[in-house]
Design a protein around this motif. Structure first.
Motif, short mmCIF file in Angstrom:
data_model
loop_
_atom_site.label_atom_id
_atom_site.label_comp_id
_atom_site.label_asym_id
_atom_site.label_seq_id
_atom_site.Cartn_x
_atom_site.Cartn_y
_atom_site.Cartn_z
N THR A 1 -16.70 -8.79 -7.89
CA THR A 1 -16.51 -9.86 -8.86
C THR A 1 -15.04 -10.22 -9.07
O THR A 1 -14.75 -11.16 -9.81
N ASP A 2 -14.12 -9.50 -8.46
CA ASP A 2 -12.69 -9.75 -8.64
C ASP A 2 -12.31 -11.03 -7.88
O ASP A 2 -12.33 -11.06 -6.65
N ALA A 3 -11.96 -12.06 -8.62
CA ALA A 3 -11.66 -13.35 -7.99
C ALA A 3 -10.47 -13.27 -7.04
O ALA A 3 -10.43 -13.96 -6.02
N ARG A 4 -9.50 -12.43 -7.37
CA ARG A 4 -8.32 -12.32 -6.50
C ARG A 4 -8.71 -11.68 -5.17
O ARG A 4 -8.19 -12.05 -4.13
N LYS A 5 -9.62 -10.71 -5.20
CA LYS A 5 -10.10 -10.13 -3.95
C LYS A 5 -10.96 -11.14 -3.20
O LYS A 5 -10.86 -11.26 -1.97
N LEU A 6 -11.80 -11.87 -3.92
CA LEU A 6 -12.68 -12.84 -3.26
C LEU A 6 -11.92 -14.06 -2.75
O LEU A 6 -12.53 -15.01 -2.28
N SER A 7 -10.61 -14.01 -2.83
CA SER A 7 -9.78 -15.00 -2.16
C SER A 7 -9.62 -14.69 -0.67
O SER A 7 -8.99 -15.45 0.06
N GLY A 8 -10.16 -13.56 -0.22
CA GLY A 8 -10.18 -13.23 1.20
C GLY A 8 -8.80 -13.00 1.77
O GLY A 8 -7.98 -12.27 1.20
N ASN A 9 -8.51 -13.65 2.89
CA ASN A 9 -7.20 -13.45 3.52
C ASN A 9 -6.08 -14.17 2.77
O ASN A 9 -4.91 -14.04 3.15
N LEU A 10 -6.42 -14.88 1.70
CA LEU A 10 -5.40 -15.46 0.82
C LEU A 10 -5.06 -14.52 -0.34
O LEU A 10 -4.19 -14.84 -1.16
N ARG A 11 -5.73 -13.38 -0.41
CA ARG A 11 -5.43 -12.41 -1.46
C ARG A 11 -3.99 -11.93 -1.35
O ARG A 11 -3.51 -11.60 -0.26
N ALA A 12 -3.29 -11.90 -2.46
CA ALA A 12 -1.94 -11.34 -2.47
C ALA A 12 -2.02 -9.84 -2.22
O ALA A 12 -2.98 -9.18 -2.62
N TYR A 13 -1.02 -9.30 -1.57
CA TYR A 13 -1.00 -7.87 -1.27
C TYR A 13 -1.19 -7.08 -2.56
O TYR A 13 -0.52 -7.33 -3.57
N PRO A 14 -2.13 -6.12 -2.57
CA PRO A 14 -2.49 -5.47 -3.84
C PRO A 14 -1.46 -4.50 -4.39
O PRO A 14 -1.61 -4.03 -5.53
N TYR A 15 -0.42 -4.17 -3.60
CA TYR A 15 0.55 -3.18 -4.08
C TYR A 15 1.95 -3.80 -4.16
O TYR A 15 2.80 -3.55 -3.32
N LEU A 16 2.12 -4.63 -5.17
CA LEU A 16 3.43 -5.19 -5.46
C LEU A 16 3.98 -4.58 -6.74
O LEU A 16 5.05 -3.96 -6.75
N ASP A 17 3.21 -4.69 -7.80
CA ASP A 17 3.63 -4.13 -9.08
C ASP A 17 3.00 -2.77 -9.36
O ASP A 17 3.28 -2.16 -10.39
N ASN A 18 2.14 -2.31 -8.46
CA ASN A 18 1.52 -1.00 -8.64
C ASN A 18 1.60 -0.22 -7.33
O ASN A 18 1.81 -0.80 -6.26
N GLU A 19 1.43 1.08 -7.41
CA GLU A 19 1.59 1.95 -6.26
C GLU A 19 0.29 2.06 -5.46
O GLU A 19 -0.80 2.03 -6.03
N PRO A 20 0.39 2.22 -4.15
CA PRO A 20 -0.80 2.43 -3.31
C PRO A 20 -1.37 3.83 -3.51
O PRO A 20 -0.79 4.65 -4.23
N PRO A 21 -2.52 4.14 -2.89
CA PRO A 21 -3.11 5.47 -3.05
C PRO A 21 -2.16 6.59 -2.64
O PRO A 21 -1.31 6.42 -1.76
N VAL A 22 -2.32 7.74 -3.29
CA VAL A 22 -1.52 8.92 -2.96
C VAL A 22 -1.88 9.40 -1.56
O VAL A 22 -3.06 9.44 -1.19
N GLN A 23 -0.87 9.78 -0.79
CA GLN A 23 -1.11 10.23 0.58
C GLN A 23 -1.42 11.71 0.64
O GLN A 23 -0.96 12.50 -0.18
N THR A 24 -2.20 12.08 1.67
CA THR A 24 -2.55 13.47 1.91
C THR A 24 -1.38 14.17 2.60
O THR A 24 -0.89 13.68 3.63
N PRO A 25 -0.91 15.30 2.08
CA PRO A 25 0.20 16.00 2.74
C PRO A 25 -0.19 16.44 4.16
O PRO A 25 -1.35 16.75 4.42
N PRO A 26 0.78 16.48 5.08
CA PRO A 26 0.48 16.92 6.45
C PRO A 26 0.23 18.43 6.49
O PRO A 26 0.56 19.15 5.54
N PRO A 27 -0.34 18.91 7.57
CA PRO A 27 -0.50 20.36 7.72
C PRO A 27 0.85 21.08 7.59
O PRO A 27 1.91 20.50 7.90
N ALA A 28 0.82 22.32 7.15
CA ALA A 28 2.04 23.08 6.92
C ALA A 28 2.91 23.12 8.17
O ALA A 28 2.42 23.34 9.28
N GLY A 29 4.20 22.88 7.97
CA GLY A 29 5.15 22.95 9.06
C GLY A 29 5.37 21.64 9.81
O GLY A 29 6.26 21.57 10.65
N TYR A 30 4.59 20.60 9.51
CA TYR A 30 4.70 19.32 10.21
C TYR A 30 5.50 18.32 9.38
O TYR A 30 5.31 18.23 8.16
#
Length: 426
Positions: A29-58
């Motif tokens: 139902t999010d109108a900004r998402k339903l703008s499809g490829n015209l949707r503004a990038y979702p991470y401008l004023d907010n942070e993207p998902p937290v990344q998974t740390p790499p295996p130890a030593g990498y």
């Protein structure tokens, strides 16, 4: 065409993770998402998902990237003029509702501002790539360190060149000591924006039948006009013809500009927006998926890009110098690269547009403005395999191999798999 490859066991395992993090399209139902490829990038004023740390030593030492240009003005002059001219018919007849008057006033302002700017990068588009560049450098300081080699290429389209320059500016703000080179040349278009004419002809034939039927089954109708025009019959006879999808495009794309009014979800209901989105998403799906509808050909349009990334990574792995190869191009390249690499299982075979959509082929998630795919390479100074993880729009994705840990895979497994996959096109 016979199937080029059997799916790997690792790929089959990865399918269990597909589609778990987003609502089915029929519930969106999010109108900004339903703008499809015209949707503004979702991470401008907010942070993207937290990344998974790499295996130890990498530790990360190299990054490969392909990104779409940032938010832009619409490309065709009629995109802006058509909604203005159509609603002016109701204005002259004194039949606009208050929302219709507000919408027409906004459309006139946008059309005037668009003159001599068609297709160009917008102010928001520049900010998007600066933010992405800053996050790259901040997230991977081992890569973007003093004297690291950052090579950036763009297609020869000005919005892509400016996206590249803004991305590099963002990197430099965080990592001023990196050595940057940049270019935009026709010489690189074979992998930056390849024109695979035989594949496009196959797609065009499918659009004439499959896409036409899909769009008819998801037609938006004219009910939205009752919010803009007082007389239903006048609206259907004089305003509606030729109005869609231009009205949807212009209103959806106001999120590409600072200070523009947001009217999309006042003019259209959630159901209407979903069908308006499907008008474009059906096209993007046929454009990119592995399907008998298009002879299984479409992902392979980006085989040259995948080969270039493999060759670039080979060079980086044999170097002691941290490095990044950045590429700035277009949505039509990015979405097919995603399906070719089988990110989140989207390279498997789909029989219909609806089946692919349900599995995650949704333009708003894959190719928003400034959409991108990043592949990050890791190694252990003590020795061992080179590992990689991939992100689509800064969200970790699965790849077609058995993971070592979380989203981390052996590069040799993926490299061999991809080279076998594209070998028939050599």
């Amino acid at each position: 065409m016979k199937k080029l490859l059997l799916l790997s066991l690792g790929f089959l395992i990865s399918l269990s993770a597909v589609g778990k993090t987003s609502l089915p399209a029929q519930e969106e139902t999010d109108a900004r998402k339903l703008s499809g490829n015209l949707r503004a990038y979702p991470y401008l004023d907010n942070e993207p998902p937290v990344q998974t740390p790499p295996p130890a030593g990498y530790f990360p030492f190299h990054l490969e990237h392909y990104g779409r240009h940032g938010s832009r003005w619409l490309i065709g002059g009629n995109d802006y003029l058509t909604p203005v001219r159509n609603l002016e018919k109701a204005e002259k007849a004194g039949l606009l509702t208050p929302l219709g008057e507000e919408t027409l006033a906004a459309l006139r302002d946008i059309e005037k501002a668009s003159r001599n700017r068609l297709g160009e990068l917008s102010d928001i588009g520049a900010l998007q790539h600066r933010a992405i560049g800053r996050r790259m450098a901040r997230n991977y300081p081992e890569i973007f360190c003093d004297s690291a080699a950052v090579d950036a290429k763009s297609t020869i389209v000005i919005r892509c060149i400016l996206s590249m320059l803004n991305g590099l500016q963002g990197i430099s703000e965080v990592a001023p000591g990196v050595n940057i080179s940049s270019d935009a040349s026709q010489a690189d278009m074979r992998f930056m924006n390849y024109d695979d004419r035989p594949a496009w002809e196959i797609k065009d034939r499918a659009e004439a039948t499959v896409l036409k039927d899909y769009r008819e089954r998801h037609a938006i109708g004219d009910d939205y006009l009752s919010r803009l025009v007082k007389d239903k019959q006048f609206a259907r006879d004089s305003v509606a013809p030729g109005l869609m999808p231009y009205l949807y495009w212009v209103l959806a794309n106001t999120q590409s500009h600072s200070g523009q009014p947001w009217l999309l979800d006042r003019v259209f209901s959630a159901d209407e927006l979903r069908n308006a989105w499907r008008y474009d998403n059906g096209m993007w799906t046929l454009h990119s998926i592995n399907s008998p509808l298009t002879e299984g050909r479409m992902p392979f349009t980006q085989r040259n890009l995948l080969r270039n990334i493999i060759e670039s990574a080979d060079t980086a792995i044999n170097s002691i110098r941290p490095s990044a190869n950045l590429r700035y191009g277009h949505d039509g390249i990015l979405i097919n690269f995603i399906t070719l690499t089988e990110a989140d299982g989207l390279g498997r075979e789909f029989a219909t547009i609806e089946e692919a959509e349900a599995a995650g082929m949704r333009s708003y998630d894959l190719i928003p403005m400034a959409g991108n795919m990043q592949i990050i390479f890791y190694r252990n100074p003590a020795g061992g395999d080179v590992l990689v993880k991939a992100m689509v729009n800064e969200k970790e994705v699965t790849l077609p191999a058995k993971p070592v840990s979380g989203p981390y895979y052996r590069w040799t497994d993926l490299r061999d798999y991809y080279l076998r996959k594209i070998a028939p096109f050599d």
